[in-house]
Design an enzyme around this catalytic site. Structure first.
Site, PDB file in Angstrom:
ATOM      1  N   HIS A   1      51.729  41.269  29.779  1.00 37.28           N
ATOM      2  CA  HIS A   1      51.322  40.260  28.791  1.00 37.28           C
ATOM      3  C   HIS A   1      52.459  39.228  28.712  1.00 37.28           C
ATOM      4  O   HIS A   1      53.623  39.572  28.930  1.00 37.28           O
ATOM      5  CB  HIS A   1      51.172  40.992  27.454  1.00 37.28           C
ATOM      6  CG  HIS A   1      50.614  40.192  26.330  1.00 37.28           C
ATOM      7  ND1 HIS A   1      51.374  39.301  25.610  1.00 37.28           N
ATOM      8  CD2 HIS A   1      49.376  40.156  25.780  1.00 37.28           C
ATOM      9  CE1 HIS A   1      50.629  38.765  24.664  1.00 37.28           C
ATOM     10  NE2 HIS A   1      49.406  39.264  24.741  1.00 37.28           N
ATOM     11  N   ASP A  30      56.320  48.540  26.951  1.00 37.24           N
ATOM     12  CA  ASP A  30      55.444  47.842  26.013  1.00 37.24           C
ATOM     13  C   ASP A  30      54.242  48.748  25.754  1.00 37.24           C
ATOM     14  O   ASP A  30      53.348  48.881  26.595  1.00 37.24           O
ATOM     15  CB  ASP A  30      55.024  46.501  26.628  1.00 37.24           C
ATOM     16  CG  ASP A  30      54.007  45.760  25.771  1.00 37.24           C
ATOM     17  OD1 ASP A  30      53.523  46.347  24.780  1.00 37.24           O
ATOM     18  OD2 ASP A  30      53.687  44.603  26.100  1.00 37.24           O
ATOM     19  N   GLN A  35      49.204  48.467  23.958  1.00 41.43           N
ATOM     20  CA  GLN A  35      47.830  48.916  24.240  1.00 41.43           C
ATOM     21  C   GLN A  35      47.755  50.428  24.425  1.00 41.43           C
ATOM     22  O   GLN A  35      46.698  50.956  24.761  1.00 41.43           O
ATOM     23  CB  GLN A  35      47.294  48.221  25.503  1.00 41.43           C
ATOM     24  CG  GLN A  35      47.122  46.729  25.370  1.00 41.43           C
ATOM     25  CD  GLN A  35      46.063  46.332  24.354  1.00 41.43           C
ATOM     26  OE1 GLN A  35      45.214  47.138  23.953  1.00 41.43           O
ATOM     27  NE2 GLN A  35      46.113  45.094  23.906  1.00 41.43           N
ATOM     28  N   LYS A  82      47.003  46.785  16.300  1.00 43.97           N
ATOM     29  CA  LYS A  82      46.158  47.260  17.396  1.00 43.97           C
ATOM     30  C   LYS A  82      45.836  48.741  17.228  1.00 43.97           C
ATOM     31  O   LYS A  82      45.209  49.353  18.080  1.00 43.97           O
ATOM     32  CB  LYS A  82      46.849  47.007  18.738  1.00 43.97           C
ATOM     33  CG  LYS A  82      46.983  45.509  19.053  1.00 43.97           C
ATOM     34  CD  LYS A  82      47.514  45.281  20.432  1.00 43.97           C
ATOM     35  CE  LYS A  82      48.050  43.885  20.622  1.00 43.97           C
ATOM     36  NZ  LYS A  82      46.989  42.907  20.879  1.00 43.97           N
ATOM     37  N   CYS A  95      46.332  36.136  27.916  1.00 45.67           N
ATOM     38  CA  CYS A  95      47.795  36.117  27.785  1.00 45.67           C
ATOM     39  C   CYS A  95      48.458  36.792  28.982  1.00 45.67           C
ATOM     40  O   CYS A  95      49.462  37.493  28.831  1.00 45.67           O
ATOM     41  CB  CYS A  95      48.257  36.804  26.503  1.00 45.67           C
ATOM     42  SG  CYS A  95      47.838  35.915  25.037  1.00 45.67           S
TER      43      CYS A  95
END
Ligand code: PMP
Length: 406
Positions: free
Chosen positions: A123, A200, A203, A226, A364
């Site tokens: 991202h 990261d 998600q 999220k 993104c």
């Protein structure tokens, strides 16, 4: 335990509505998930009963709010199995967490000529902060590529890592391809060469049980919004020994121990990295979101979402001209696609008019779009409140629109 999805949907009143006179089908949870009533009620309760600024110890309300806020730090530490609460820093989201690491790690550990490896499927939030840092430091970014099927080419790390490499930045789960990356393997390879790894997890945390100690991650970042929590709240997990050597990212109240005009001494961890008044309400309500997810069971939720993912993929593959980007078996949460000859914005707009919320555009992730030479794509993404019936209705809509627009 099997999940009672009908019952779960009752916890999310926003889902029970019509848009354009059509029942809403929300397939955009990777952008932001909806919040259960318990989270919303906690925010309200705080404002109605005990809101006050934290860590000032001045009065009853402030003390109550501080206790709850700090209890969430413990909860987050437990949720991702951090070694200690000092390793949990609250930020305003994944983006701010990554900017913090890029700045402070960069200041402490990066010299001119050094290299950072960033995967091609990141991202923008996990690309741009590193670019800003290497620009400032005279260092450079090296790309870790992915193959056309969405698999990260982890074996290439053997060539890419060298004596100048200081850090690898990689998504646990890709927001475009859905690929679950083998972060443990990446971390083992990196650590063998003395290289740090920032994962990261934006998600991932909602879909995969995460144990930062088992992964041996140096940094792990994610956003509350999220994972059924409020927006404006994020987490940075950082290994204590590293955080201690890194300078503060922002200056202000809370992050100091003593201030004179000549010199300031900084507060201890985690407060050194939490300048100013944080999102008190958001963090406290985030604790309820974590409880909600834990009560359902992250593994149970993941298993249900995988069934949705497989079911939708199978049906979508039968549509003529369908191209799905990211076809790994180890995949979670999202399906990004295009249909030959149909512009994704046209399709997205028509789906919206049919009550179906999807994401369209470059997600993104320009490098991913460029990899496949796509100007834009469509993404659907799942959460625990989605149903097989919603997928059937989405597929029906796709079939109709592909004839109409094709
Ligand atoms: N990384 C990934 C993988 C993401 O999916 C997102 C959100 N789309 C971000 C980072 C940025 O998160 P936020 O906007 O919450 O800061």
């Amino acid at each position: 335990m099997t999940l009672d999805i009908d019952q779960i949907r009752k916890d999310f009143p926003i889902l029970d509505q019509q848009v354009y006179n059509k029942p809403l089908i929300y397939l955009d949870s990777a952008a932001s998930s909806q919040k259960p009533l318990a989270v919303l009620k906690k925010e309200e309760q705080l404002h109605l009963e005990y809101y006050g600024n934290i860590h000032r110890g001045a009065h009853y309300l402030a003390d109550q709010a501080t206790n709850d806020f700090e209890a969430v730090r413990d909860k987050v530490a437990g949720f991702i199995h951090a070694g200690s609460r000092e390793e949990i820093i609250f930020t305003k989201g994944t983006t701010e967490s990554i900017n913090l690491v890029a700045f402070s790690f960069g200041e402490a550990f990066i010299q001119a000529g050094d290299e950072i490896i960033v995967s091609e499927m990141e991202h923008h939030a996990n690309i741009v902060p590193w670019q800003m840092m290497v620009e400032r430091k005279g260092a450079r970014i090296v790309k870790l590529p992915f193959a056309d099927d969405g698999r990260l080419e982890v074996e290439k790390l053997d060539e890419l890592i060298n004596a100048k490499t200081k850090l690898i930045a990689v998504a646990h789960v890709s927001n475009t391809l859905g690929t679950i990356n083998p972060v443990k393997e990446i971390i083992t390879k990196a650590h063998a060469q003395g290289v740090k790894v920032m994962v990261d997890g934006a998600q991932a945390v909602k879909h995969i049980p995460v144990d930062v100690q088992e992964l041996d991650a140096d940094f792990y970042v994610f956003s509350a919004h999220k994972m059924y929590g409020p927006n404006g709240v994020g987490v940075l997990y950082g290994r204590k020994a590293l955080l201690e050597q890194m300078p503060p990212y922002q200056g202000g109240g809370e992050m100091i121990s003593e201030v004179t005009f000549e010199k300031t001494s900084f507060n201890e961890l985690p407060y050194k990295f939490e300048a100013g008044t944080p999102h008190i309400t958001g963090v406290i309500a985030f604790g309820v979101a974590i409880d909600y997810l834990l009560q359902l069971g992250v593994a149970e939720v993941a298993s249900y979402e995988n069934q949705l993912l497989e079911y939708a993929t199978q049906k979508m593959e039968q549509i003529e001209g369908m191209r799905i980007f990211g076809t790994q078996k180890a995949k979670s949460g999202v399906i990004t696609f295009n249909i030959d000859g149909i512009h994704p914005f046209d399709l997205g707009t028509m789906l919206d008019k049919m009550g179906i919320a999807v994401r369209t555009g470059r997600l993104c992730a320009d490098p991913v779009m460029d990899h496949y030479q796509q100007a834009a794509t469509i993404r659907i993404s799942f959460a625990v409140y989605n149903t097989f019936d919603e997928i059937d209705r989405f597929i029906e809509a796709l079939e109709r629109l592909s004839v109409m627009l094709g």
